[in-house]
Write a protein that holds these residues in place. Structure first.
Motif, PDB file in Angstrom:
ATOM      1  N   PHE A 151      58.209  18.302  58.975  1.00 12.48           N
ATOM      2  CA  PHE A 151      56.824  17.934  59.237  1.00 12.48           C
ATOM      3  C   PHE A 151      56.155  17.671  57.898  1.00 12.48           C
ATOM      4  N   LEU A 152      55.726  16.446  57.672  1.00 11.76           N
ATOM      5  CA  LEU A 152      55.122  16.070  56.397  1.00 11.76           C
ATOM      6  C   LEU A 152      53.624  15.840  56.563  1.00 11.76           C
ATOM      7  N   VAL A 153      52.868  16.335  55.603  1.00 10.56           N
ATOM      8  CA  VAL A 153      51.432  16.082  55.526  1.00 10.56           C
ATOM      9  C   VAL A 153      51.212  15.254  54.265  1.00 10.56           C
ATOM     10  N   LEU A 154      50.715  14.053  54.429  1.00  9.83           N
ATOM     11  CA  LEU A 154      50.535  13.134  53.311  1.00  9.83           C
ATOM     12  C   LEU A 154      49.084  13.164  52.855  1.00  9.83           C
ATOM     13  N   LEU A 155      48.806  14.030  51.907  1.00 10.73           N
ATOM     14  CA  LEU A 155      47.432  14.185  51.435  1.00 10.73           C
ATOM     15  C   LEU A 155      46.978  12.970  50.641  1.00 10.73           C
ATOM     16  N   PRO A 156      45.841  12.428  51.004  1.00  9.63           N
ATOM     17  CA  PRO A 156      45.310  11.301  50.239  1.00  9.63           C
ATOM     18  C   PRO A 156      44.739  11.787  48.909  1.00  9.63           C
ATOM     19  N   LEU A 157      44.717  10.896  47.955  1.00  9.39           N
ATOM     20  CA  LEU A 157      44.057  11.213  46.699  1.00  9.39           C
ATOM     21  C   LEU A 157      42.559  11.372  46.938  1.00  9.39           C
ATOM     22  N   LYS A 158      41.937  12.131  46.094  1.00 10.34           N
ATOM     23  CA  LYS A 158      40.493  12.339  46.198  1.00 10.34           C
ATOM     24  C   LYS A 158      39.754  10.998  46.176  1.00 10.34           C
ATOM     25  N   GLU A 159      40.225  10.089  45.328  1.00 12.29           N
ATOM     26  CA  GLU A 159      39.588   8.775  45.220  1.00 12.29           C
ATOM     27  C   GLU A 159      39.680   7.990  46.528  1.00 12.29           C
ATOM     28  N   GLU A 160      40.771   8.182  47.279  1.00 12.49           N
ATOM     29  CA  GLU A 160      40.902   7.511  48.569  1.00 12.49           C
ATOM     30  C   GLU A 160      39.870   8.032  49.553  1.00 12.49           C
ATOM     31  N   ALA A 161      39.729   9.342  49.592  1.00 13.87           N
ATOM     32  CA  ALA A 161      38.795   9.955  50.540  1.00 13.87           C
ATOM     33  C   ALA A 161      37.357   9.521  50.251  1.00 13.87           C
TER      34      ALA A 161
ATOM     35  N   GLU B  28      40.439  -3.342  44.778  1.00 10.73           N
ATOM     36  CA  GLU B  28      41.866  -3.568  44.534  1.00 10.73           C
ATOM     37  C   GLU B  28      42.533  -2.314  43.973  1.00 10.73           C
ATOM     38  N   TYR B  29      41.880  -1.666  43.036  1.00  9.98           N
ATOM     39  CA  TYR B  29      42.429  -0.433  42.453  1.00  9.98           C
ATOM     40  C   TYR B  29      42.566   0.649  43.519  1.00  9.98           C
ATOM     41  N   LEU B  30      41.573   0.794  44.364  1.00 14.10           N
ATOM     42  CA  LEU B  30      41.623   1.806  45.423  1.00 14.10           C
ATOM     43  C   LEU B  30      42.740   1.511  46.416  1.00 14.10           C
ATOM     44  N   LEU B  31      42.969   0.245  46.718  1.00 14.01           N
ATOM     45  CA  LEU B  31      44.086  -0.135  47.597  1.00 14.01           C
ATOM     46  C   LEU B  31      45.423   0.207  46.951  1.00 14.01           C
ATOM     47  N   GLU B  32      45.529  -0.023  45.647  1.00  9.84           N
ATOM     48  CA  GLU B  32      46.762   0.314  44.931  1.00  9.84           C
ATOM     49  C   GLU B  32      47.019   1.817  44.965  1.00  9.84           C
ATOM     50  N   LEU B  33      45.972   2.607  44.820  1.00 10.14           N
ATOM     51  CA  LEU B  33      46.126   4.063  44.863  1.00 10.14           C
ATOM     52  C   LEU B  33      46.692   4.525  46.205  1.00 10.14           C
ATOM     53  N   ALA B  34      46.307   3.852  47.256  1.00 10.99           N
ATOM     54  CA  ALA B  34      46.693   4.260  48.611  1.00 10.99           C
ATOM     55  C   ALA B  34      48.060   3.730  49.028  1.00 10.99           C
ATOM     56  N   GLU B  35      48.637   2.827  48.257  1.00  7.87           N
ATOM     57  CA  GLU B  35      49.867   2.156  48.671  1.00  7.87           C
ATOM     58  C   GLU B  35      51.019   3.130  48.937  1.00  7.87           C
TER      59      GLU B  35
ATOM     60  N   LEU C 137      33.076   5.136  45.651  1.00  4.67           N
ATOM     61  CA  LEU C 137      33.662   4.790  44.353  1.00  4.67           C
ATOM     62  C   LEU C 137      34.013   3.319  44.191  1.00  4.67           C
ATOM     63  N   VAL C 138      33.931   2.550  45.265  1.00  3.42           N
ATOM     64  CA  VAL C 138      34.408   1.174  45.226  1.00  3.42           C
ATOM     65  C   VAL C 138      33.698   0.343  44.161  1.00  3.42           C
ATOM     66  N   ASP C 139      32.414   0.541  43.961  1.00  4.28           N
ATOM     67  CA  ASP C 139      31.691  -0.243  42.957  1.00  4.28           C
ATOM     68  C   ASP C 139      32.152   0.092  41.543  1.00  4.28           C
ATOM     69  N   ASP C 140      32.504   1.351  41.301  1.00  6.25           N
ATOM     70  CA  ASP C 140      32.945   1.769  39.970  1.00  6.25           C
ATOM     71  C   ASP C 140      34.419   1.487  39.717  1.00  6.25           C
ATOM     72  N   LEU C 141      35.267   1.709  40.727  1.00 10.47           N
ATOM     73  CA  LEU C 141      36.708   1.580  40.529  1.00 10.47           C
ATOM     74  C   LEU C 141      37.277   0.246  40.999  1.00 10.47           C
ATOM     75  N   GLY C 142      36.600  -0.402  41.922  1.00 12.52           N
ATOM     76  CA  GLY C 142      37.077  -1.674  42.449  1.00 12.52           C
ATOM     77  C   GLY C 142      37.966  -1.493  43.667  1.00 12.52           C
TER      78      GLY C 142
END
Length: 114
Positions: A18-28, A40-47, A33-38
């Motif tokens: 049983f796996l729990v895939l915790l998202p990064l804080k930035e994803e949550a 595209e960057y946030l999508l890359e973090l979640a990949e 954060l989208v205006d500061d990080l962009g």
């Protein structure tokens, strides 16, 4: 490695992985954060998390992604991670515990005591 782990757990131990895939804080907190990080960057973090969820689905493994529940909580004014840390705070841990409990019960992974 996960496939080997899954095979060992099911064949040798008689349990289920049983796996729990915790998202990064930035994803949550992506919406804030989208205006500061962009975007595209946030999508890359979640990949990596998204790819792992695909692997879970392909293999029929028990995996949960708490990101939607975390985002809902944040939209409702709750915190999920500590402000100056990347660990879940008490609210995030509560949400995660409830998600795990619900998944275990819904998938009949252990007997529920009445």
């Amino acid at each position: 490695a996960l496939t080997q782990g899954h095979d060992y757990i099911t064949e040798q131990v008689g349990a289920e992985m049983f796996l729990v895939l915790l998202p990064l804080k930035e994803e949550a907190y992506a919406e804030a954060l989208v205006d500061d990080l962009g975007a595209e960057y946030l999508l890359e973090l979640a990949e990596s998390r998204r790819m792992m969820m695909d692997v879970c689905a392909e293999n029929g493994w028990h995996c949960i992604d708490p990101l939607p529940a975390f985002q809902t909580a944040i939209e409702n004014g709750e915190s999920v991670y500590y402000a100056l840390d990347f660990h879940l705070d008490s609210s995030g841990n509560r949400i995660l515990a409830q998600l795990i409990r619900d998944y275990v019960v819904e998938n009949d992974l252990i007997a529920v005591r009445e």
